[in-house]
Design an enzyme around this catalytic site. Structure first.
Site, short mmCIF file in Angstrom:
data_model
loop_
_atom_site.label_atom_id
_atom_site.label_comp_id
_atom_site.label_asym_id
_atom_site.label_seq_id
_atom_site.Cartn_x
_atom_site.Cartn_y
_atom_site.Cartn_z
N HIS A 92 34.50 -9.90 -38.95
CA HIS A 92 34.57 -8.65 -38.19
C HIS A 92 34.76 -8.96 -36.72
CE1 HIS A 92 30.26 -9.68 -38.42
NE2 HIS A 92 30.08 -8.96 -37.32
N HIS A 94 34.38 -7.44 -32.97
CA HIS A 94 33.76 -6.42 -32.12
C HIS A 94 34.73 -6.14 -30.98
CE1 HIS A 94 29.53 -6.54 -33.58
NE2 HIS A 94 29.89 -7.76 -33.96
#
Length: 118
Positions: A92, A94
């Site tokens: 992931h 950010h």
């Protein structure tokens, strides 16, 4: 992957505040955003981190860049390993919008420019 919260979101079994969806990735608001506009971009396929599947990592970065193309200052942060603050072991990114005086401190930046550094 039953124990991965992001796989649960991709499968539609867990809720999220969706920002954008592509065939291969999703962008959504994290549970605890650190600044207004903080978004996570994840691949729909499960890979533990950015070193596991280079093509998937590059595609996820492409989606993040596409999403934030017209945005202002921001950090793009990803981690590999618990010691590097990774808490969900699904790649992931950010995307953290920044503003002067937003109060978000990063350990490698004091807020002051040093001579010869940019």
């Amino acid at each position: 992957m039953n124990d991965c919260p992001f796989c649960e979101i991709v499968a539609g079994r867990a809720p999220c505040t969706l920002v954008r969806e592509w065939d291969d990735a999703m962008a959504f608001v994290p549970l605890n955003p650190v600044t207004p506009g903080h978004v996570l971009v994840i691949p729909k396929v499960h890979v533990p981190d950015f070193t596991t599947a280079h093509y998937v990592s590059a595609m996820t970065m492409h989606r993040a860049a596409e999403l934030m193309q017209a945005s202002g200052p921001m950090n793009l942060i990803t981690s590999k390993g618990r010691e590097a603050t990774q808490s969900v072991f699904h790649l992931h990114l950010h995307l953290v919008p920044r503003a002067e005086g937003d109060g978000l401190a990063l350990p490698w930046y004091s807020g002051r420019r040093k001579a010869g550094h940019s």
